[in-house]
Design an enzyme around this catalytic site. Structure first.
Site, PDB file in Angstrom:
ATOM      1  CB  VAL A  55      -1.022   0.014   1.161  1.00  0.00           C
ATOM      2  CG1 VAL A  55      -2.138  -0.954   0.886  1.00  0.00           C
ATOM      3  CG2 VAL A  55      -0.370  -0.268   2.502  1.00  0.00           C
ATOM      4  CG  ASN A  81      -3.215  -1.948  11.199  1.00  0.00           C
ATOM      5  OD1 ASN A  81      -3.006  -1.648  12.371  1.00  0.00           O
ATOM      6  ND2 ASN A  81      -2.665  -3.026  10.642  1.00  0.00           N
ATOM      7  CE1 TYR A 146       5.514   3.574  13.699  1.00  0.00           C
ATOM      8  CE2 TYR A 146       5.503   4.776  15.763  1.00  0.00           C
ATOM      9  CZ  TYR A 146       4.948   3.829  14.930  1.00  0.00           C
ATOM     10  OH  TYR A 146       3.823   3.140  15.331  1.00  0.00           O
ATOM     11  CB  SER A 149       5.511   8.170   9.258  1.00  0.00           C
ATOM     12  OG  SER A 149       5.443   7.358  10.422  1.00  0.00           O
ATOM     13  CE  LYS A 150       2.214   4.925  12.761  1.00  0.00           C
ATOM     14  NZ  LYS A 150       1.145   4.175  12.090  1.00  0.00           N
TER      15      LYS A 150
HETATM   16  P1  NDP Z   1       2.973  -5.482  12.938  1.00  0.00           P
HETATM   17  O1  NDP Z   1       4.394  -5.318  12.490  1.00  0.00           O
HETATM   18  O2  NDP Z   1       2.653  -6.563  13.906  1.00  0.00           O
HETATM   19  O3  NDP Z   1       2.017  -5.626  11.649  1.00  0.00           O
HETATM   20  C1  NDP Z   1       2.119  -4.734  10.564  1.00  0.00           C
HETATM   21  C2  NDP Z   1       1.120  -5.126   9.494  1.00  0.00           C
HETATM   22  O4  NDP Z   1       1.260  -4.203   8.398  1.00  0.00           O
HETATM   23  C3  NDP Z   1       1.349  -6.509   8.944  1.00  0.00           C
HETATM   24  O5  NDP Z   1       0.104  -7.134   8.714  1.00  0.00           O
HETATM   25  C4  NDP Z   1       2.062  -6.244   7.609  1.00  0.00           C
HETATM   26  O6  NDP Z   1       1.765  -7.270   6.691  1.00  0.00           O
HETATM   27  C5  NDP Z   1       1.436  -4.929   7.179  1.00  0.00           C
HETATM   28  N1  NDP Z   1       2.255  -4.126   6.270  1.00  0.00           N
HETATM   29  C6  NDP Z   1       3.435  -3.521   6.523  1.00  0.00           C
HETATM   30  N2  NDP Z   1       3.870  -2.851   5.452  1.00  0.00           N
HETATM   31  C7  NDP Z   1       2.931  -3.016   4.483  1.00  0.00           C
HETATM   32  C8  NDP Z   1       2.805  -2.568   3.148  1.00  0.00           C
HETATM   33  N3  NDP Z   1       3.731  -1.790   2.560  1.00  0.00           N
HETATM   34  N4  NDP Z   1       1.706  -2.920   2.449  1.00  0.00           N
HETATM   35  C9  NDP Z   1       0.755  -3.718   3.006  1.00  0.00           C
HETATM   36  N5  NDP Z   1       0.816  -4.171   4.279  1.00  0.00           N
HETATM   37  C10 NDP Z   1       1.895  -3.828   4.996  1.00  0.00           C
HETATM   38  O7  NDP Z   1       2.557  -4.051  13.523  1.00  0.00           O
HETATM   39  P2  NDP Z   1       1.504  -3.651  14.662  1.00  0.00           P
HETATM   40  O8  NDP Z   1       0.332  -4.538  14.602  1.00  0.00           O
HETATM   41  O9  NDP Z   1       2.235  -3.489  15.932  1.00  0.00           O
HETATM   42  O10 NDP Z   1       1.121  -2.180  14.184  1.00  0.00           O
HETATM   43  C11 NDP Z   1      -0.033  -1.897  13.388  1.00  0.00           C
HETATM   44  C12 NDP Z   1      -0.192  -0.396  13.291  1.00  0.00           C
HETATM   45  O11 NDP Z   1      -0.314   0.159  14.606  1.00  0.00           O
HETATM   46  C13 NDP Z   1       0.996   0.317  12.661  1.00  0.00           C
HETATM   47  O12 NDP Z   1       0.553   1.384  11.874  1.00  0.00           O
HETATM   48  C14 NDP Z   1       1.775   0.837  13.851  1.00  0.00           C
HETATM   49  O13 NDP Z   1       2.560   1.945  13.536  1.00  0.00           O
HETATM   50  C15 NDP Z   1       0.637   1.195  14.796  1.00  0.00           C
HETATM   51  N6  NDP Z   1       0.995   1.263  16.196  1.00  0.00           N
HETATM   52  C16 NDP Z   1       1.550   0.191  16.839  1.00  0.00           C
HETATM   53  C17 NDP Z   1       1.871   0.303  18.195  1.00  0.00           C
HETATM   54  C18 NDP Z   1       2.489  -0.824  18.960  1.00  0.00           C
HETATM   55  O14 NDP Z   1       2.910  -0.588  20.115  1.00  0.00           O
HETATM   56  N7  NDP Z   1       2.527  -2.023  18.436  1.00  0.00           N
HETATM   57  C19 NDP Z   1       1.648   1.559  18.933  1.00  0.00           C
HETATM   58  C20 NDP Z   1       1.065   2.610  18.141  1.00  0.00           C
HETATM   59  C21 NDP Z   1       0.755   2.457  16.836  1.00  0.00           C
HETATM   60  P3  NDP Z   1       2.884  -8.111   5.870  1.00  0.00           P
HETATM   61  O15 NDP Z   1       4.131  -8.175   6.707  1.00  0.00           O
HETATM   62  O16 NDP Z   1       2.203  -9.422   5.672  1.00  0.00           O
HETATM   63  O17 NDP Z   1       3.077  -7.341   4.617  1.00  0.00           O
END
Ligand code: NDP
Length: 239
Positions: A55, A81, A146, A149-150
Site C-alpha cells: 500500500v 493500519n 516514525y 510519519s505518524k
Molecule cells: P505489525 O508489524 O505486527 O504488523 C504490521 C502489518 O502491516 C502486517 O500485517 C504487515 O503485513 C502490514 N504491512 C506492513 N507494510 C505493508 C505494506 N507496505 N503494504 C501492506 N501491508 C503492509 O505491527 P503492529 O500490529 O504493531 O502495528 C499496526 C499499526 O499500529 C501500525 O501502523 C503501527 O505503527 C501502529 N501502532 C503500533 C503500536 C504498537 O505498540 N505495536 C503503537 C502505536 C501504533 P505483511 O508483513 O504481511 O506485509
C-alpha cells in the site's frame, strides 16, 4: 483494511468480523498467514478475502481497491493500519530509513485514501480510521522517521476530514500508545518494563483494545465525530 496478517490489524479484522462485517484486507504477500486469517474470518460467518498489495505503492493500492470493489461491491469503512518501524538515533538515521518508514506509514494513507475516495464520494458515506501513534503527538527517542510519519497522518486526516465532511465521509485518527505485538517483540525486556512503569495504567494496551476503539470510530456510534485524534494509551503524559 490494510495490514491484517498479524498484530493490531489482525485483531481489528477479527473484531469487525465479530460485529458481522465482511472484511477485505491486505499484506505485502499472499502467504500461509494470509490464508489462515481468511479462513479464521470466514469461519465467523462473514465474507473475507486477503489481497497481496504494497500500500506504499500508488499503483498497487489502486489495484487493491479496484479488486475489493469488484469482489465486495462497496466499501463502507477503510482502516489504514499497515505500518513499520526502522529505529535509529537521528545522528545515524539514513535517508533510506527515513524514506522507507514515511513511505510505508504516511504515503500508504495517501494512496489508500486516493483509491477509496471516489467510491465513498459516490455512495455519499464512509468512515476512514487511520492508525497513528502517540509517538506522532509527543515524538520519541530514535523514532524521528516514525514520529514524522505518524504526525503526518494527523495533518492528512484532518485535511481530508474537512474536504469530505459535506459528503458524510468521516476521517479520524486513533493513536495507540504501547501495544504488545510483533512490532514491539524485539524491544529488550528491561526497556519494556521501564516503559510500562511510566504508563499510569501500568500495562501495555492489547491489540483488541485498539480494535474496539476502531469499531467505535468506524461505526455509527460516532456518527457526528470527524477530524478527531484519539489517544489510547493508558493515560501516558504528552499524548
Ligand atoms: P505489525 O508489524 O505486527 O504488523 C504490521 C502489518 O502491516 C502486517 O500485517 C504487515 O503485513 C502490514 N504491512 C506492513 N507494510 C505493508 C505494506 N507496505 N503494504 C501492506 N501491508 C503492509 O505491527 P503492529 O500490529 O504493531 O502495528 C499496526 C499499526 O499500529 C501500525 O501502523 C503501527 O505503527 C501502529 N501502532 C503500533 C503500536 C504498537 O505498540 N505495536 C503503537 C502505536 C501504533 P505483511 O508483513 O504481511 O506485509
Amino acid at each position: 483494511m490494510t495490514g491484517a496478517t498479524r498484530g493490531i490489524g489482525h485483531a481489528i479484522a477479527v473484531r469487525f468480523a465479530k460485529e458481522g462485517c465482511n472484511v477485505a484486507f491486505c499484506g505485502r504477500t499472499r502467504n500461509d498467514k494470509m490464508v489462515a486469517v481468511e479462513e479464521e474470518l470466514a469461519a465467523m460467518g462473514v465474507k473475507a478475502k486477503g489481497y497481496a498489495a504494497d500500500v506504499a505503492n500508488y499503483d498497487s493500492a489502486q489495484a487493491f481497491v479496484k479488486e475489493v470493489l469488484a469482489d465486495f461491491g462497496k466499501v463502507d469503512i477503510l482502516i489504514n493500519n499497515a505500518g513499520i518501524t526502522d529505529d535509529s538515533a537521528m545522528k545515524r538515521m539514513t535517508e533510506e530509513q527515513f524514506d522507507r518508514v514515511v513511505g510505508t506509514n504516511l504515503k500508504s494513507v495517501f494512496c489508500m485514501t486516493k483509491a477509496i475516495q471516489p467510491s465513498m464520494w459516490k455512495q455519499g458515506y464512509g468512515s476512514i480510521v487511520n492508525i497513528g501513534s502517540v509517538v506522532g503527538l509527543a515524538g520519541n527517542y530514535n523514532q524521528a522517521n516514525y514520529a514524522a510519519s505518524k504526525a503526518g497522518i494527523i495533518g492528512l486526516s484532518k485535511s481530508c476530514a474537512k474536504e469530505f465532511a459535506a459528503r458524510n465521509i468521516r476521517v479520524n485518527v486513533l493513536c495507540p500508545g504501547f501495544v504488545e505485538t510483533e512490532m514491539t517483540a524485539d524491544i529488550p525486556k528491561e526497556l519494556m518494563d521501564t516503559w510500562t512503569s511510566r504508563i499510569p495504567m501500568k500495562r501495555a494496551g492489547t491489540p483488541d483494545e485498539v480494535a474496539q476503539c476502531c469499531v467505535f470510530l468506524a461505526s455509527d456510534m460516532s456518527s457526528y465525530i470527524t477530524s478527531v485524534v484519539l489517544p489510547m494509551c493508558g493515560g501516558m503524559e504528552d499524548a
